[in-house]
Design an enzyme around this catalytic site. Structure first.
Site, PDB file in Angstrom:
ATOM      1  N   ASN A   1     -17.502 -22.744   2.202  1.00 56.91           N
ATOM      2  CA  ASN A   1     -16.538 -22.423   3.248  1.00 56.91           C
ATOM      3  C   ASN A   1     -16.335 -23.673   4.095  1.00 56.91           C
ATOM      4  O   ASN A   1     -17.201 -24.530   4.179  1.00 56.91           O
ATOM      5  CB  ASN A   1     -17.062 -21.281   4.118  1.00 56.91           C
ATOM      6  CG  ASN A   1     -16.000 -20.745   5.063  1.00 56.91           C
ATOM      7  OD1 ASN A   1     -14.874 -20.496   4.638  1.00 56.91           O
ATOM      8  ND2 ASN A   1     -16.332 -20.597   6.325  1.00 56.91           N
ATOM      9  N   ARG A   2     -15.164 -23.770   4.736  1.00 55.22           N
ATOM     10  CA  ARG A   2     -14.884 -24.986   5.518  1.00 55.22           C
ATOM     11  C   ARG A   2     -15.798 -25.083   6.736  1.00 55.22           C
ATOM     12  O   ARG A   2     -16.131 -26.172   7.159  1.00 55.22           O
ATOM     13  CB  ARG A   2     -13.416 -25.031   5.926  1.00 55.22           C
ATOM     14  CG  ARG A   2     -13.005 -23.935   6.870  1.00 55.22           C
ATOM     15  CD  ARG A   2     -11.553 -24.032   7.268  1.00 55.22           C
ATOM     16  NE  ARG A   2     -11.215 -22.924   8.151  1.00 55.22           N
ATOM     17  CZ  ARG A   2     -10.019 -22.668   8.608  1.00 55.22           C
ATOM     18  NH1 ARG A   2      -9.010 -23.456   8.277  1.00 55.22           N
ATOM     19  NH2 ARG A   2      -9.803 -21.663   9.405  1.00 55.22           N
TER      20      ARG A   2
ATOM     21  N   LYS B   1     -10.067  -4.736  10.866  1.00 57.94           N
ATOM     22  CA  LYS B   1     -11.185  -4.212  10.068  1.00 57.94           C
ATOM     23  C   LYS B   1     -12.491  -4.147  10.857  1.00 57.94           C
ATOM     24  O   LYS B   1     -13.265  -3.199  10.708  1.00 57.94           O
ATOM     25  CB  LYS B   1     -11.360  -5.054   8.805  1.00 57.94           C
ATOM     26  CG  LYS B   1     -10.226  -4.843   7.798  1.00 57.94           C
ATOM     27  CD  LYS B   1     -10.475  -5.588   6.505  1.00 57.94           C
ATOM     28  CE  LYS B   1      -9.391  -5.287   5.484  1.00 57.94           C
ATOM     29  NZ  LYS B   1      -9.604  -5.957   4.209  1.00 57.94           N
TER      30      LYS B   1
ATOM     31  N   LEU C   1      -7.923 -13.959  -4.543  1.00 58.09           N
ATOM     32  CA  LEU C   1      -7.661 -12.625  -3.994  1.00 58.09           C
ATOM     33  C   LEU C   1      -6.223 -12.466  -3.519  1.00 58.09           C
ATOM     34  O   LEU C   1      -5.760 -11.357  -3.266  1.00 58.09           O
ATOM     35  CB  LEU C   1      -8.631 -12.312  -2.847  1.00 58.09           C
ATOM     36  CG  LEU C   1     -10.106 -12.282  -3.221  1.00 58.09           C
ATOM     37  CD1 LEU C   1     -10.932 -11.675  -2.090  1.00 58.09           C
ATOM     38  CD2 LEU C   1     -10.354 -11.504  -4.507  1.00 58.09           C
TER      39      LEU C   1
ATOM     40  N   SER D   1       0.805  -1.228   0.000  1.00 57.49           N
ATOM     41  CA  SER D   1       0.000   0.000   0.000  1.00 57.49           C
ATOM     42  C   SER D   1       0.835   1.275   0.000  1.00 57.49           C
ATOM     43  O   SER D   1       0.505   2.221  -0.737  1.00 57.49           O
ATOM     44  CB  SER D   1      -0.964  -0.010   1.193  1.00 57.49           C
ATOM     45  OG  SER D   1      -1.895  -1.042   1.023  1.00 57.49           O
TER      46      SER D   1
ATOM     47  N   ASN E   1     -12.276  -0.957   5.713  1.00 56.13           N
ATOM     48  CA  ASN E   1     -10.852  -0.920   5.346  1.00 56.13           C
ATOM     49  C   ASN E   1     -10.359   0.511   5.166  1.00 56.13           C
ATOM     50  O   ASN E   1      -9.206   0.725   4.819  1.00 56.13           O
ATOM     51  CB  ASN E   1     -10.577  -1.746   4.081  1.00 56.13           C
ATOM     52  CG  ASN E   1     -11.014  -1.024   2.812  1.00 56.13           C
ATOM     53  OD1 ASN E   1     -11.866  -0.141   2.859  1.00 56.13           O
ATOM     54  ND2 ASN E   1     -10.422  -1.399   1.687  1.00 56.13           N
TER      55      ASN E   1
HETATM   56  P1  NAP Z   1     -10.343 -13.812   7.145  1.00 53.26           P
HETATM   57  O1  NAP Z   1     -11.365 -12.807   7.547  1.00 53.26           O
HETATM   58  O2  NAP Z   1      -9.389 -14.315   8.173  1.00 53.26           O
HETATM   59  O3  NAP Z   1     -11.161 -15.067   6.548  1.00 53.26           O
HETATM   60  C1  NAP Z   1     -10.529 -16.203   6.155  1.00 53.26           C
HETATM   61  C2  NAP Z   1     -11.553 -17.181   5.537  1.00 53.26           C
HETATM   62  O4  NAP Z   1     -10.803 -18.215   4.927  1.00 53.26           O
HETATM   63  C3  NAP Z   1     -12.471 -17.841   6.536  1.00 53.26           C
HETATM   64  O5  NAP Z   1     -13.730 -18.042   5.943  1.00 53.26           O
HETATM   65  C4  NAP Z   1     -11.793 -19.160   6.809  1.00 53.26           C
HETATM   66  O6  NAP Z   1     -12.681 -20.236   7.081  1.00 53.26           O
HETATM   67  C5  NAP Z   1     -11.148 -19.468   5.499  1.00 53.26           C
HETATM   68  N1  NAP Z   1      -9.918 -20.222   5.642  1.00 53.26           N
HETATM   69  C6  NAP Z   1      -8.807 -19.860   6.326  1.00 53.26           C
HETATM   70  N2  NAP Z   1      -7.857 -20.810   6.199  1.00 53.26           N
HETATM   71  C7  NAP Z   1      -8.388 -21.795   5.433  1.00 53.26           C
HETATM   72  C8  NAP Z   1      -7.889 -23.034   4.968  1.00 53.26           C
HETATM   73  N3  NAP Z   1      -6.660 -23.452   5.265  1.00 53.26           N
HETATM   74  N4  NAP Z   1      -8.696 -23.788   4.180  1.00 53.26           N
HETATM   75  C9  NAP Z   1      -9.949 -23.372   3.876  1.00 53.26           C
HETATM   76  N5  NAP Z   1     -10.465 -22.213   4.305  1.00 53.26           N
HETATM   77  C10 NAP Z   1      -9.689 -21.422   5.077  1.00 53.26           C
HETATM   78  O7  NAP Z   1      -9.456 -13.263   5.955  1.00 53.26           O
HETATM   79  P2  NAP Z   1      -9.857 -12.172   4.850  1.00 53.26           P
HETATM   80  O8  NAP Z   1      -9.588 -10.806   5.341  1.00 53.26           O
HETATM   81  O9  NAP Z   1     -11.234 -12.473   4.366  1.00 53.26           O
HETATM   82  O10 NAP Z   1      -8.769 -12.436   3.708  1.00 53.26           O
HETATM   83  C11 NAP Z   1      -8.836 -13.603   2.912  1.00 53.26           C
HETATM   84  C12 NAP Z   1      -7.754 -13.530   1.830  1.00 53.26           C
HETATM   85  O11 NAP Z   1      -8.046 -12.463   0.933  1.00 53.26           O
HETATM   86  C13 NAP Z   1      -6.369 -13.245   2.411  1.00 53.26           C
HETATM   87  O12 NAP Z   1      -5.445 -14.041   1.737  1.00 53.26           O
HETATM   88  C14 NAP Z   1      -6.148 -11.779   2.104  1.00 53.26           C
HETATM   89  O13 NAP Z   1      -4.785 -11.477   1.939  1.00 53.26           O
HETATM   90  C15 NAP Z   1      -6.902 -11.640   0.787  1.00 53.26           C
HETATM   91  N6  NAP Z   1      -7.344 -10.266   0.545  1.00 53.26           N
HETATM   92  C16 NAP Z   1      -6.938  -9.680  -0.612  1.00 53.26           C
HETATM   93  C17 NAP Z   1      -7.344  -8.387  -0.893  1.00 53.26           C
HETATM   94  C18 NAP Z   1      -6.901  -7.729  -2.168  1.00 53.26           C
HETATM   95  O14 NAP Z   1      -7.005  -6.518  -2.309  1.00 53.26           O
HETATM   96  N7  NAP Z   1      -6.412  -8.485  -3.148  1.00 53.26           N
HETATM   97  C19 NAP Z   1      -8.166  -7.678   0.009  1.00 53.26           C
HETATM   98  C20 NAP Z   1      -8.566  -8.327   1.171  1.00 53.26           C
HETATM   99  C21 NAP Z   1      -8.142  -9.621   1.435  1.00 53.26           C
HETATM  100  P3  NAP Z   1     -13.489 -20.357   8.469  1.00 53.26           P
HETATM  101  O15 NAP Z   1     -14.659 -19.441   8.338  1.00 53.26           O
HETATM  102  O16 NAP Z   1     -13.867 -21.782   8.516  1.00 53.26           O
HETATM  103  O17 NAP Z   1     -12.524 -19.948   9.538  1.00 53.26           O
END
Ligand code: NAP
Length: 390
Positions: A195-196, A110, A297, A61, A131
């Protein structure tokens, strides 16, 4: 008054897509003996914004935002602040008191950001997460630009309009929920959530009850759009959904773009041997194919095992770099009131400036990429590979 020319980038070295200068950093003083230092910027008038997260030192960023301010000739500076959850509230109050214009907010803050704001956008009220913080005379305003950033990238970068399309989201965390809300707002005909753990999937589906529902991994076959919104593919790890047996698309880590893959140069040093699974929450990307757009993502690595496997089977793929660029561009517009220079922002993270203008056309996967050998096209370059139906 704007910045002095050239202050938006580290001097003497070209930053890579990972935000690291590619050349070696000089150590110690670069001044000739006896010379007086002339520091012209930042000044007492420089406006300050930044990103607050934990951890945050890896963040792209600062590179994106400072590049934009430089091009816009704005006397603004963007810094990264690594703040633990215990100190988040104090840090935001301090930033507001010090006259910062706003903050980008990333994990794990967040939800807390949405709570502490005195005013919230409709999107933030639905998501319970923000965000972006804007320090206004009336107090802190919270917004979320993640969902719109994804939509901008789908429309302008992938030439994909979700209106009337069958979409799927893997995951039910903050990013996944933002995607569900945005896709529903953009007119998606159906959004299947996998989702898991099912309780969080149900909560995510409740954001758009008319079109979103919790589904099974095999329902994603043939969907127009699949958004992978878990951190699972970052390291190739996988965990199976409660009711699902993974098909077991194991691939060698040698085939995946490694973490030090440079989206600018295409340089990579492969890590051979270790087997990782591309299956996430029971979803096997080997079952995707032509006519589907698969978005992960994650942007580092640029090509996750999940994307590589989907591309190998004919799907168009795209990583999260475009969403990152566009959500940042929207933050800049919110803080400054001016349009952000998206093309320059793409370029500074190793992307293709033409993408911002929507010039990108899908390209067919090469024989080399089918084999997982030879050149991996840097996703930042076009962001899309493989056939898609626009
Ligand atoms: P988060 O709130 O921690 O949510 C993670 C989600 O992934 C939860 O639903 C979790 O399942 C699931 N999960 C975690 N580990 C897993 C695994 N090993 N196998 C299967 N499911 C799994 O994270 P977030 O903020 O949503 O971010 C998710 C991803 O998006 C990250 O990699 C982040 O870097 C990326 N992201 C990218 C951008 C971009 O601008 N490109 C913006 C935001 C986020 P449970 O519900 O079962 O715990």
């Amino acid at each position: 008054m704007g910045r002095p020319p050239g202050t938006g980038q580290p001097s003497g070295s070209q930053p890579s897509a990972t935000g690291q200068p590619s050349g070696s950093q000089p150590s110690g003083s670069r001044l000739p003996p006896g010379a007086r230092p002339t520091v012209v910027w930042p000044t007492a008038a420089t406006e300050v914004v930044g990103v607050i997260g934990f951890p945050v030192r890896h963040s792209l960023s600062p590179l994106l935002h400072n590049c934009a301010f430089d091009v816009m000739d704005l006397d603004w500076s963007y810094l990264a602040f690594e703040v633990s959850p215990r100190l988040f509230g104090q840090a935001v109050s301090g930033a507001e008191s010090l006259g910062f214009r706003g903050l980008s907010v990333t994990m794990p803050h967040k939800d807390a950001a949405a709570r502490l704001a005195v005013r919230r956008s409709v999107t933030v009220r639905h998501l319970g997460a923000a965000n972006t913080l804007i320090f206004e005379p009336r107090g802190v305003f919270a917004e979320s630009t993640d969902g719109d950033g994804l939509l901008d990238d789908l429309r302008k970068g992938a030439l994909f309009d979700p209106d009337g399309r069958h979409c799927a989201v893997i995951g039910a965390g903050g990013a996944a929920r933002a995607a569900v809300l945005a896709l529903a707002g953009a007119g998606a005909k159906e959004i299947v959530i996998v989702n898991r753990s099912r309780p969080s999937a149900w909560r995510s589906a409740a954001l758009a009850p008319k079109v979103a529902r919790v589904g099974r991994p095999d329902e994603l076959i043939g969907m127009d759009l699949v958004v992978q919104a878990t951190p699972a593919s970052m390291s190739g790890v996988d965990r199976t959904g409660d009711e699902v047996v993974p098909v077991g698309a194991a691939m060698s880590r040698r085939d995946a773009a490694p973490a030090n893959f440079d989206a600018v140069t295409g340089d990579e040093s492969a890590v051979p041997g270790e087997e990782v699974s591309a299956v996430i929450a029971g979803v096997d990307p080997a079952r995707f194919g032509a006519g589907q757009l698969v978005v992960d993502l994650i942007y580092d690595p640029a090509l996750t095992p999940f994307l590589l496997e989907a591309r190998r089977h004919g799907a168009a793929v795209r990583n999260g770099l475009g969403m990152l660029v566009h959500q940042a561009a929207r933050q800049i517009q919110l803080w400054t009131g001016a349009e952000a220079p998206v093309s320059a922002m793409w370029a500074v993270v190793g992307g293709d400036a033409s993408e911002a203008a929507g010039d990108v056309r899908p390209v067919a996967p090469t024989a080399a990429s089918d084999e997982g050998e030879g050149e991996l096209s840097p996703l930042g370059e076009a962001g899309v590979s493989g056939p898609i139906e626009a």
